[in-house]
Enzyme design. Structure first.
Site, PDB file in Angstrom:
ATOM      1  N   SER A 240      38.193  66.410 111.289  1.00  0.00           N
ATOM      2  CA  SER A 240      37.832  65.255 110.459  1.00  0.00           C
ATOM      3  C   SER A 240      36.473  64.691 110.810  1.00  0.00           C
ATOM      4  O   SER A 240      36.004  63.761 110.157  1.00  0.00           O
ATOM      5  CB  SER A 240      38.875  64.148 110.619  1.00  0.00           C
ATOM      6  OG  SER A 240      38.772  63.511 111.868  1.00  0.00           O
TER       7      SER A 240
ATOM      8  N   THR B 253      37.433  60.929 110.075  1.00  0.00           N
ATOM      9  CA  THR B 253      36.684  59.809 110.634  1.00  0.00           C
ATOM     10  C   THR B 253      37.123  59.371 112.023  1.00  0.00           C
ATOM     11  O   THR B 253      38.307  59.340 112.336  1.00  0.00           O
ATOM     12  CB  THR B 253      36.769  58.553 109.732  1.00  0.00           C
ATOM     13  OG1 THR B 253      36.574  58.936 108.382  1.00  0.00           O
ATOM     14  CG2 THR B 253      35.724  57.528 110.108  1.00  0.00           C
TER      15      THR B 253
ATOM     16  N   THR C 110      32.026  60.820 110.571  1.00  0.00           N
ATOM     17  CA  THR C 110      33.061  61.532 109.805  1.00  0.00           C
ATOM     18  C   THR C 110      32.506  62.762 109.110  1.00  0.00           C
ATOM     19  O   THR C 110      31.294  62.863 108.873  1.00  0.00           O
ATOM     20  CB  THR C 110      33.640  60.605 108.718  1.00  0.00           C
ATOM     21  OG1 THR C 110      34.775  61.213 108.122  1.00  0.00           O
ATOM     22  CG2 THR C 110      32.630  60.300 107.629  1.00  0.00           C
TER      23      THR C 110
ATOM     24  N   ARG D 290      29.293  63.659  97.661  1.00  0.00           N
ATOM     25  CA  ARG D 290      30.148  62.452  97.749  1.00  0.00           C
ATOM     26  C   ARG D 290      29.963  61.799  99.124  1.00  0.00           C
ATOM     27  O   ARG D 290      30.001  62.448 100.152  1.00  0.00           O
ATOM     28  CB  ARG D 290      31.607  62.832  97.551  1.00  0.00           C
ATOM     29  CG  ARG D 290      32.605  61.666  97.699  1.00  0.00           C
ATOM     30  CD  ARG D 290      33.166  61.556  99.095  1.00  0.00           C
ATOM     31  NE  ARG D 290      34.231  60.551  99.194  1.00  0.00           N
ATOM     32  CZ  ARG D 290      34.760  60.152 100.351  1.00  0.00           C
ATOM     33  NH1 ARG D 290      34.327  60.639 101.488  1.00  0.00           N
ATOM     34  NH2 ARG D 290      35.706  59.244 100.372  1.00  0.00           N
TER      35      ARG D 290
ATOM     36  N   THR E 231      38.972  53.905 109.035  1.00  0.00           N
ATOM     37  CA  THR E 231      39.236  55.303 108.704  1.00  0.00           C
ATOM     38  C   THR E 231      40.152  55.290 107.482  1.00  0.00           C
ATOM     39  O   THR E 231      40.818  54.298 107.213  1.00  0.00           O
ATOM     40  CB  THR E 231      39.942  56.053 109.853  1.00  0.00           C
ATOM     41  OG1 THR E 231      41.210  55.421 110.106  1.00  0.00           O
ATOM     42  CG2 THR E 231      39.132  56.020 111.137  1.00  0.00           C
ATOM     43  N   GLY E 232      40.193  56.399 106.763  1.00  0.00           N
ATOM     44  CA  GLY E 232      41.072  56.466 105.599  1.00  0.00           C
ATOM     45  C   GLY E 232      40.285  56.549 104.297  1.00  0.00           C
ATOM     46  O   GLY E 232      39.088  56.860 104.304  1.00  0.00           O
TER      47      GLY E 232
HETATM   48  N1  GLY Z   1      36.759  57.156 105.513  1.00  0.00           N
HETATM   49  C1  GLY Z   1      36.106  58.388 105.381  1.00  0.00           C
HETATM   50  C2  GLY Z   1      35.757  58.739 104.012  1.00  0.00           C
HETATM   51  O1  GLY Z   1      36.391  58.282 103.050  1.00  0.00           O
HETATM   52  O2  GLY Z   1      34.823  59.503 103.834  1.00  0.00           O
END
Ligand code: GLY
Length: 372
Positions: A93, A220, A238, A248, A271-272
């Protein structure tokens, strides 16, 4: 311009003042959690901050805490910590071996904030550098800017002597990407709208099948620390959403979303699902709630409540009408009090203080799981 402010400090102060003007007067009260000269030193992070180990067997929070209490600059100590996770090929991640985008290319995001110096830096969609947090740090140190992206970020890193690698995939991240492609069945290409929904469905199916850890789908690490002098810093890094559309960028490198630090008040990071956080700039919101006197736990619960309220699209809701994704916040205030808070139960966060490194449970806003 006051003589003691250089141009960058002046612009940063202006940006913060501008943001304050847009905030309701009730939120602009005098800070209620002030930096004390005898703060309780602590480092906190998402749970992966106590999983990956360096050659000496130390985790992110452990190394960062030891360096911080040993007198290293707080941000330098935190970044040394997250470098362990970025360089760990088993953490899919973050950094090297992070799950790639839809084209199979690993694109990394990071930002960092130095509370006492009121400086910040970030990079997004950076390819070829295993440790984007160090490039974010270089943006903070060497430029008048807060965010460099894509090819420009890579060129900046190259100019500063960072090693640029042609491919940051590991055998594991490439194999998982190939599996994702296979499951998408490219022989029966769907129209773009259906394809986006199908891509998300297949990705989450791989999470449910246990091929990808839930935490690694959005990925992340966020890591925040305060030293005995009350100096607060933070860093977030991340590989972003697995299989994302190339280019993105989520919340991680965005100041106020993936991270926010106010040296008088505290730090918050996330995170998330980045899109949910970006909509409400929740790390900034949490620090403003701390300013109002809320505890780290209550401030982060307020952010989760806002996210829940802003989530109205059917595709983002489960059968109970609640968000079908996870998001977590890691918060510490200027007294060294801290919390990890998420939308659903079951998660933990990493902590290191005088009691040593450990995981502590996150508080949850809702019951059940994102799926049910
Ligand atoms: N929280 C990491 C992302 O959405 O890229």
């Amino acid at each position: 311009m006051p003589e003691h402010l250089d141009r960058r400090d002046f612009l940063a102060a202006g940006a913060i003042a501008g943001a304050s003007l847009a905030f309701p007067a009730t939120v602009l009260g005098a800070p209620s959690v002030r930096r004390s000269c005898a703060a309780r030193p602590v480092v906190i992070a998402s749970a992966n901050g106590n999983a990956s180990r360096n050659a000496d067997g130390k985790s992110c929070v452990q190394l960062a805490y030891e360096r911080m209490v040993g007198g290293t600059d707080v941000l330098d100590a935190l970044i040394a910590g997250v470098n362990i996770v970025e360089l760990d090929p088993a953490d899919s991640s973050v950094g090297y071996g992070g799950l790639p985008n839809a084209d199979g290319v690993v694109q990394l995001d990071s930002c960092c904030m130095h509370g006492p110096r009121k400086r910040a830096g970030g990079v997004a969609a950076l390819e070829g550098v295993r440790t984007p947090s160090l490039v974010a740090r270089a943006v903070l140190e060497n430029t008048d800017h807060h965010l460099l992206v894509g090819a420009g970020a890579q060129q900046f890193a190259r100019q500063l002597g960072f090693t640029i690698e042609p491919d940051l995939n590991t055998a594991q991240s490439r194999a998982l990407w190939l599996e994702w492609k296979r499951r998408l069945d490219p022989g029966h290409w769907l129209d773009p709208k259906q394809r986006t929904a199908e891509a998300q469905r297949v990705g989450l199916e791989m999470v449910r099948a246990g091929l990808i850890q839930r935490d690694h789908y959005y990925g992340t690490i966020n890591c925040d620390g305060i030293n005995a002098g009350g100096e607060i810093c933070g860093v977030t890094t991340t590989s972003g959403l697995a299989w994302k559309i190339p280019g993105r960028v989520g919340d991680s490198p965005i100041l106020g979303a993936g991270l926010y630090v106010d040296n008088d008040i505290g730090a918050a990071g996330s995170t998330g699902r980045g899109e949910a956080n970006l909509y409400g700039l929740c790390s900034f919101l949490i620090v403003e709630c701390l300013r109002q006197g809320m505890s780290p736990r209550d401030a982060a619960l307020e952010a989760c409540r806002r996210i829940r309220k802003a989530t109205i699209e059917k595709r983002l809701l489960n059968a109970r009408g609640l968000p079908n994704f996870g998001i977590h916040f890691y918060v510490l205030n200027a007294r060294g009090e801290h919390a990890g808070v998420g939308m659903y139960p079951g998660a933990s966060y990493a902590v290191c203080d005088e009691r040593g490194p450990r995981l502590e449970p996150c508080t949850a806003l809702l019951e059940g799981t994102p799926e049910d």
